[in-house]
Design an enzyme around this catalytic site. Structure first.
Site: not given
Ligand code: DAK
Length: 264
Positions: A118, A115, A70, A138
């Site tokens: 993911e 992300g 992200a 993260e």
């Protein structure tokens, strides 16, 4: 029929009907901001409406990154409310991948972090370039994986490895990702798209509804007790006998001829 243009992604179609969705923010190593997540969701909805498209390949722009996570700079000062907005949008966009009737291949061409890992985990399969690096960094940023990373990654590699990756923030290379089952195939960087297209072509030879319903059966059943999952599979298996493609597929075999599936 061509696709729409987007600010953060490039959606193209090959001559034989494979959609290629390229995340295109190379200056930020294809990090996902709000607008990119919106574009991914919109692009996938566009693909969903095209039943002549059978396979989607998702990759990243440039040689260095698939998706570096992200966009940290954009979310750095987010309030809880803004974080929730980002989260909802991400889950909607990532959910589109799993709910697409088309088969989705992640062609992981470089960093797939946070992300990015993911998003790849939400795809139906992952082909990794030998130059790819995968990780969930993260906890080093004071958050936890929030785009499904504690869930989908765990289902792919098991609890121990998922927790190790998340708690250590270690990046693993392509061979390790393959060894633990996160990557289904690994290839040299210059062979990545060829390999993805080769697999797409194999899939496209088969009955479209069968591929779509088998994908659904695998995903739906994976989270259910076995007896319920088997009931779902059984229901879908029987449904297939009401399709023209089942008649064609079996007739083609018996008559020793090529099959012509129509997706009905
Ligand atoms: N966000 C924003 N910019 C990024 C970025 C990112 N994730 N990753 C790289 N960039 C930018 C860099 O800032 C740099 O920009 P300039 O400084 O040139 O303007 C440019 O891309 C090139 O990066 P580097 O100069 O850092 O390149 P290096 O080769 O030195 O390093 C790297 C490559 C991939 C190792 C490094 O860039 C890196 O560590 N990037 C960050 C990786 C990361 O931590 N990713 C995880 C992000 S956290 C949520 C749910 C989930 C999430 C968020 C919210 N909700 C429920 C609300 C997900 C979180 C994440 O994914």
């Amino acid at each position: 029929m061509s696709f729409s243009e987007y600010e953060n992604v490039i959606l193209k179609e090959t001559e034989d009907g494979v959609a290629v969705l390229t995340i295109n923010r190379p200056k930020a190593l294809n990090a996902l901001n709000l607008s990119a997540l919106q574009d991914i969701g919109d692009a996938l909805r566009e693909v969903k409406a095209r039943n002549d498209i059978r396979v989607v390949i998702i990759t990243g722009s440039g040689a260095k990154a698939f998706i570096a996570g992200a966009d940290i700079k954009e979310m750095q000062h987010d309030s809880v409310t803004e974080a929730l907005k980002l989260s909802k949008l991400a889950h909607k966009s990532f959910g589109e991948i799993e709910h697409l009737p088309q088969f989705v291949i992640a062609a992981v061409n470089g960093y797939a972090l946070g992300g990015g890992c993911e998003l790849a985990s939400a795809c139906d399969m992952r082909i990794g370039s030998m130059s790819a690096k995968v990780g969930q960094p993260e906890t080093g940023l004071g958050i936890i994986p929030g785009f499904g990373g504690t869930q989908r990654l765990t289902r792919l590699v098991g609890r121990g490895k998922a927790k190790e990756m998340i708690a250590t923030c270690d990046m693993i290379d392509a061979e390790e990702a393959y060894r633990i089952g996160l990557f289904d195939e690994i290839v040299d960087p210059d062979k990545l798209m060829d390999k993805a297209i080769e697999i797409a072509h194999k899939i496209m030879k088969n009955a479209p509804l069968s591929v779509a319903r088998a994908k659904y059966s695998v995903d739906r059943g994976a989270d259910l007790p076995l007896d319920i999952a088997i009931d779902i599979e059984s229901q879908i298996w029987a449904e297939m006998f009401g399709t023209k493609d089942q008649s064609e597929g079996m007739a083609g075999f018996v008559e020793k001829r090529d099959k012509h599936f129509i997706g009905k």
